[in-house]
Design an enzyme around this catalytic site. Sequence first.
Site, PDB file in Angstrom:
ATOM      1  N   LYS A 114      -7.935   1.478  -2.940  1.00  0.00           N
ATOM      2  CA  LYS A 114      -7.559   1.055  -1.584  1.00  0.00           C
ATOM      3  C   LYS A 114      -7.697   2.211  -0.575  1.00  0.00           C
ATOM      4  O   LYS A 114      -8.306   2.053   0.478  1.00  0.00           O
ATOM      5  CB  LYS A 114      -6.107   0.544  -1.628  1.00  0.00           C
ATOM      6  CG  LYS A 114      -5.413   0.380  -0.316  1.00  0.00           C
ATOM      7  CD  LYS A 114      -5.683  -0.937   0.325  1.00  0.00           C
ATOM      8  CE  LYS A 114      -5.095  -0.983   1.723  1.00  0.00           C
ATOM      9  NZ  LYS A 114      -5.413  -2.185   2.438  1.00  0.00           N
ATOM     10  N   LYS A 128      -1.789   4.941   8.667  1.00  0.00           N
ATOM     11  CA  LYS A 128      -0.970   5.005   7.441  1.00  0.00           C
ATOM     12  C   LYS A 128      -1.870   5.254   6.220  1.00  0.00           C
ATOM     13  O   LYS A 128      -1.595   6.123   5.394  1.00  0.00           O
ATOM     14  CB  LYS A 128      -0.200   3.679   7.263  1.00  0.00           C
ATOM     15  CG  LYS A 128       0.514   3.590   5.938  1.00  0.00           C
ATOM     16  CD  LYS A 128       1.063   2.204   5.614  1.00  0.00           C
ATOM     17  CE  LYS A 128       1.521   2.168   4.165  1.00  0.00           C
ATOM     18  NZ  LYS A 128       2.019   0.876   3.738  1.00  0.00           N
ATOM     19  N   THR A 184       0.870  -1.181   0.000  1.00  0.00           N
ATOM     20  CA  THR A 184       0.000   0.000   0.000  1.00  0.00           C
ATOM     21  C   THR A 184       0.904   1.228   0.000  1.00  0.00           C
ATOM     22  O   THR A 184       1.642   1.446   0.971  1.00  0.00           O
ATOM     23  CB  THR A 184      -0.894   0.018   1.259  1.00  0.00           C
ATOM     24  OG1 THR A 184      -1.668  -1.179   1.297  1.00  0.00           O
ATOM     25  CG2 THR A 184      -1.827   1.220   1.240  1.00  0.00           C
TER      26      THR A 184
HETATM   27  P1  NAD Z   1       6.010  -6.105   7.263  1.00  0.00           P
HETATM   28  O1  NAD Z   1       6.771  -4.952   7.809  1.00  0.00           O
HETATM   29  O2  NAD Z   1       5.592  -7.235   8.156  1.00  0.00           O
HETATM   30  O3  NAD Z   1       6.828  -6.749   6.035  1.00  0.00           O
HETATM   31  C1  NAD Z   1       7.584  -6.009   5.113  1.00  0.00           C
HETATM   32  C2  NAD Z   1       8.832  -6.816   4.772  1.00  0.00           C
HETATM   33  O4  NAD Z   1       9.585  -6.090   3.782  1.00  0.00           O
HETATM   34  C3  NAD Z   1       9.782  -7.018   5.966  1.00  0.00           C
HETATM   35  O5  NAD Z   1      10.064  -8.403   6.123  1.00  0.00           O
HETATM   36  C4  NAD Z   1      11.031  -6.214   5.590  1.00  0.00           C
HETATM   37  O6  NAD Z   1      12.234  -6.786   6.075  1.00  0.00           O
HETATM   38  C5  NAD Z   1      10.960  -6.273   4.074  1.00  0.00           C
HETATM   39  N1  NAD Z   1      11.739  -5.210   3.419  1.00  0.00           N
HETATM   40  C6  NAD Z   1      11.767  -3.884   3.690  1.00  0.00           C
HETATM   41  N2  NAD Z   1      12.610  -3.251   2.839  1.00  0.00           N
HETATM   42  C7  NAD Z   1      13.110  -4.198   2.009  1.00  0.00           C
HETATM   43  C8  NAD Z   1      14.030  -4.174   0.921  1.00  0.00           C
HETATM   44  N3  NAD Z   1      14.603  -3.037   0.529  1.00  0.00           N
HETATM   45  N4  NAD Z   1      14.330  -5.349   0.318  1.00  0.00           N
HETATM   46  C9  NAD Z   1      13.759  -6.504   0.705  1.00  0.00           C
HETATM   47  N5  NAD Z   1      12.886  -6.599   1.741  1.00  0.00           N
HETATM   48  C10 NAD Z   1      12.570  -5.459   2.377  1.00  0.00           C
HETATM   49  O7  NAD Z   1       4.717  -5.448   6.550  1.00  0.00           O
HETATM   50  P2  NAD Z   1       3.317  -6.180   6.206  1.00  0.00           P
HETATM   51  O8  NAD Z   1       2.405  -6.121   7.380  1.00  0.00           O
HETATM   52  O9  NAD Z   1       3.619  -7.490   5.562  1.00  0.00           O
HETATM   53  O10 NAD Z   1       2.727  -5.155   5.131  1.00  0.00           O
HETATM   54  C11 NAD Z   1       3.234  -5.074   3.803  1.00  0.00           C
HETATM   55  C12 NAD Z   1       2.364  -4.108   3.003  1.00  0.00           C
HETATM   56  O11 NAD Z   1       1.019  -4.595   2.981  1.00  0.00           O
HETATM   57  C13 NAD Z   1       2.300  -2.690   3.576  1.00  0.00           C
HETATM   58  O12 NAD Z   1       2.356  -1.776   2.511  1.00  0.00           O
HETATM   59  C14 NAD Z   1       0.962  -2.656   4.293  1.00  0.00           C
HETATM   60  O13 NAD Z   1       0.409  -1.355   4.347  1.00  0.00           O
HETATM   61  C15 NAD Z   1       0.125  -3.576   3.413  1.00  0.00           C
HETATM   62  N6  NAD Z   1      -1.009  -4.226   4.099  1.00  0.00           N
HETATM   63  C16 NAD Z   1      -0.806  -4.852   5.295  1.00  0.00           C
HETATM   64  C17 NAD Z   1      -1.899  -5.464   5.928  1.00  0.00           C
HETATM   65  C18 NAD Z   1      -1.713  -6.169   7.257  1.00  0.00           C
HETATM   66  O14 NAD Z   1      -2.742  -6.543   7.861  1.00  0.00           O
HETATM   67  N7  NAD Z   1      -0.488  -6.392   7.737  1.00  0.00           N
HETATM   68  C19 NAD Z   1      -3.171  -5.458   5.325  1.00  0.00           C
HETATM   69  C20 NAD Z   1      -3.327  -4.843   4.080  1.00  0.00           C
HETATM   70  C21 NAD Z   1      -2.230  -4.217   3.464  1.00  0.00           C
END
Ligand code: NAD
Length: 296
Positions: free
Chosen positions: A171, A246, A96
């Site tokens: 979204k 966010k 997102t």
């Molecule tokens: P998270 O922080 O758990 O996971 C993100 C991952 O990306 C981490 O493991 C981090 O180490 C990795 N990362 C960061 N920079 C990186 C790079 N340069 N190279 C490789 N890996 C890298 O986040 P999440 O909860 O999985 O959310 C991910 C996305 O999904 C976000 O944009 C969030 O807004 C969206 N989202 C999350 C949810 C939820 O319920 N968690 C629901 C809908 C949407």
Amino acid sequence: MTQIAFIGLGNMGGGMCRNLVEAGHDVRAFDLNAEAVAKAVTHGASAAESLAEAVKDAEAVVTMLPAGKHVKSVYLDQDGILSAAKPGAVLLDCSTIAVEDARDTAQAAIEAGFLMVDAPVSGGTAAADAGTLTFMVGGSEEAFNAAKPVLEVMGQKIVHAGASGNGQVAKIANNMLLGISMIGTAEAFNLAESLGLDAQTFFDISSTASGQCWSMTSYCPAPGPVEAAPSNRDYQPGFAVDMMLKDLRLAADAANGADVASPLGGMAEQIYAAMSEAGQGGLDFSGVILSLKQEQ
Ligand code: NAD
């Protein structure tokens, strides 16, 4: 079997990656966090030592990263996806991020000879694990058709919202409405209970009257009426206040940038920001009813 690179194996990406492996695809996994990569390997993915190694032979690249700055860096940096992947590959960013960031990244990808979609999701970690996410997809018809078979493994509902960035538009507009409607629902239950009407009776009336909405019938902020709602588990998320914040900030930035009035979106942002500053950022967003009670 498609060769797929998966970048960003966090709370959401971990389950999405596993579903691609279980569907029989050859998945190369990369994350800055070695533990997240090790977990993906236990699910059958192969570990890549670098971003470039993960994407170099991929027919499809999926990214699931925290925010726009990570997405821009992973795609646009010198040894990022656009320079390391094979032109012709389809690129799917499921994070997102701001509409503008999504459009800029897609434009650069198209100029470098790739197909790209923004495909943010609705549904949390349980839906990511179960492969039942909803994807809102922005991109050309050709990019959408190339991305669809990959998205169908990870989700239940795949909607083409139009050109690049429109997935992010859908979204943030949806989540702005959700953030506002949850506050309205919490205010209504708090008012009814404070004036002597119990939550179940109010629910029975309002859920079949004109106040009915998803925040009430599927996610009631008052404990009792909806068994599966976080209000019955001490407001453990679910969807945390900080994640709603966010999305509301992305919506506010987009509204300001386009000179569009969104007064309630702005107020909702302030209300969730106050919760976050008070140390309640990890609570489910329906816990906004608790902050109303505290104000009394
Ligand atoms: P998270 O922080 O758990 O996971 C993100 C991952 O990306 C981490 O493991 C981090 O180490 C990795 N990362 C960061 N920079 C990186 C790079 N340069 N190279 C490789 N890996 C890298 O986040 P999440 O909860 O999985 O959310 C991910 C996305 O999904 C976000 O944009 C969030 O807004 C969206 N989202 C999350 C949810 C939820 O319920 N968690 C629901 C809908 C949407």
